[in-house]
Design an enzyme around this catalytic site. Structure first.
Site, PDB file in Angstrom:
ATOM      1  N   LYS A  54       0.846  -1.203   0.000  1.00 18.95           N
ATOM      2  CA  LYS A  54       0.000   0.000   0.000  1.00 18.95           C
ATOM      3  C   LYS A  54       0.880   1.252   0.000  1.00 18.95           C
ATOM      4  O   LYS A  54       0.628   2.201  -0.743  1.00 18.95           O
ATOM      5  CB  LYS A  54      -0.936  -0.022   1.224  1.00 18.95           C
ATOM      6  CG  LYS A  54      -2.018  -1.085   1.080  1.00 18.95           C
ATOM      7  CD  LYS A  54      -2.749  -1.417   2.366  1.00 18.95           C
ATOM      8  CE  LYS A  54      -3.687  -2.604   2.127  1.00 18.95           C
ATOM      9  NZ  LYS A  54      -4.368  -3.096   3.325  1.00 18.95           N
ATOM     10  N   GLN A  98      -4.238  -1.563   9.497  1.00 24.47           N
ATOM     11  CA  GLN A  98      -4.238  -2.923   8.954  1.00 24.47           C
ATOM     12  C   GLN A  98      -4.918  -3.871   9.946  1.00 24.47           C
ATOM     13  O   GLN A  98      -4.519  -3.962  11.104  1.00 24.47           O
ATOM     14  CB  GLN A  98      -2.794  -3.371   8.667  1.00 24.47           C
ATOM     15  CG  GLN A  98      -2.687  -4.697   7.938  1.00 24.47           C
ATOM     16  CD  GLN A  98      -3.268  -4.658   6.523  1.00 24.47           C
ATOM     17  OE1 GLN A  98      -3.123  -3.675   5.800  1.00 24.47           O
ATOM     18  NE2 GLN A  98      -3.943  -5.721   6.123  1.00 24.47           N
ATOM     19  N   ASP A 121     -10.767   2.679   4.094  1.00 22.39           N
ATOM     20  CA  ASP A 121     -11.067   1.241   4.045  1.00 22.39           C
ATOM     21  C   ASP A 121     -12.579   1.023   3.900  1.00 22.39           C
ATOM     22  O   ASP A 121     -13.022  -0.109   3.659  1.00 22.39           O
ATOM     23  CB  ASP A 121     -10.578   0.567   5.343  1.00 22.39           C
ATOM     24  CG  ASP A 121      -9.667  -0.613   5.058  1.00 22.39           C
ATOM     25  OD1 ASP A 121      -9.514  -0.962   3.872  1.00 22.39           O
ATOM     26  OD2 ASP A 121      -9.120  -1.180   6.016  1.00 22.39           O
TER      27      ASP A 121
END
Ligand code: NDP
Length: 302
Positions: A54, A98, A121
């Site tokens: 990412k 994460q 997200d």
């Protein structure tokens, strides 16, 4: 029949190209550079790989990207405090923690601590609610990537029957809502579904997001169907490494489906690119910018 392979590397390269152009446009017109903060707690090797990819992608597309590595024993309060600081930081437009976090940290508290405007997200309940109820929202990255890939093969999904196997907040539910928004008739299947094979056989579009190696067999697939395999199942090899398998038995399915994503090399690569779409979108929304074209589908092949 041998299915068309939906190549995630090629598709994500096209998408990233479109994002890089939009990022350059944003900078030229408004002097703004999207800023992404990623937070990794602990040293899970798979999570480290995902976060590194990412970071690398954000930089490659011309974005600013900051990585916060926290020890596995970091108290929940400390993580929430970092999120609050990132929420308040004007240089940060998107925040990605994460998941899953270590066991002592409540993932729901983490997800809901992130400002909705920076929820790249797309997992905050308000983002999920907006997807369901309508309105501009940041959509969970993997589902966004799945639908972009499906529409690249078949631009108009109106009236098609989509079966989504899996009902998680991360993949199954949002992908089902996105397909509903595309005018599909949607069935969501899960571990309690009766005669799953028969349900899958009715699908013009089959999305498998289960986490069970090669569960979907070739004879579960309607001839010509579009099959999107979200599953990532890591199996250790004799050499001490690991091999990735999807939720679909690819060798069987490729003989029946009309189009199919492989694992690896399918949905996973699109997920990272879609995170960048969200970071760009969040930046534009936060600054009231409407004259930068944010990719909503895969750009055409050159
Ligand atoms: P979850 O474990 O949260 O959800 C799995 C879903 O599958 C549940 O709804 C469960 O049903 C259902 N399920 C489990 N067993 C069966 C079964 N035998 N028959 C039918 N349904 C079943 O997983 P996620 O949604 O987070 O992820 C799914 C897969 O996708 C995983 O392999 C994950 O690694 C992968 N993934 C890949 C990404 C990518 O970028 N490619 C991103 C995110 C995930 P129930 O609700 O009834 O328990």
């Amino acid at each position: 029949m041998t299915a068309t392979i939906i190549d995630g590397k090629e598709a994500s390269a096209r998408l990233k190209d479109g994002i890089a152009k939009a990022v350059a446009d944003l900078k030229a017109k408004h002097g703004l550079v999207p800023g992404l903060a990623t937070v990794l707690i602990g040293d899970d090797p798979a999570s480290q790989v995902y976060v590194a990819s990412k970071q690398k992608t954000a930089h490659a597309l011309g974005m600013n990207s900051v990585q916060h590595d926290l020890p596995g024993a970091t108290p929940e309060a400390e993580l929430l405090d970092l999120i609050r600081r990132l929420n308040a930081d004007p240089k940060i437009n998107g925040i990605l923690v994460q998941l899953p976090p270590p066991k002592h940290i409540d993932p729901f508290k983490v997800i809901t601590a992130i400002a909705v405007a920076k929820d790249v997200d797309g997992l905050h309940p308000e983002s999920a609610g907006r997807l369901m109820a309508g309105g501009d929202s940041l959509v969970s990255c993997t589902p966004m990537g799945c639908v972009m890939m499906i529409k690249d093969v078949r631009p108009d999904l109106t009236g098609l029957h989509a079966v989504v196997v899996g009902r998680s907040n991360l993949v199954g539910k949002p992908v089902a809502h996105l397909l509903l928004n595309e005018n599909c008739t949607v069935t969501i299947a899960h571990s309690r579904t009766k005669d799953l094979a028969a349900v899958c056989r009715t699908a013009d579009i089959l999305v498998a997001a289960v986490g069970r190696r090669e569960m979907v067999r070739g004879d579960w697939i309607k001839p010509g169907a579009i099959v999107i395999d979200v599953g990532i199942n890591r199996v250790p090899t004799a050499e001490g490494k690991s091999k990735l398998y999807g939720d679909v038995n690819f060798a069987e399915a490729v003989e029946v489906a009309g189009a199919i994503t492989p694992v690896p090399g399918g949905v996973g690569l699109m997920t990272v690119a879609c995170l960048m779409v969200n970071t760009l979108k969040a930046t534009c929304l936060q600054n009231g910018i409407t004259d930068v074209e944010i990719p909503t589908r895969l750009p055409p092949r050159a």
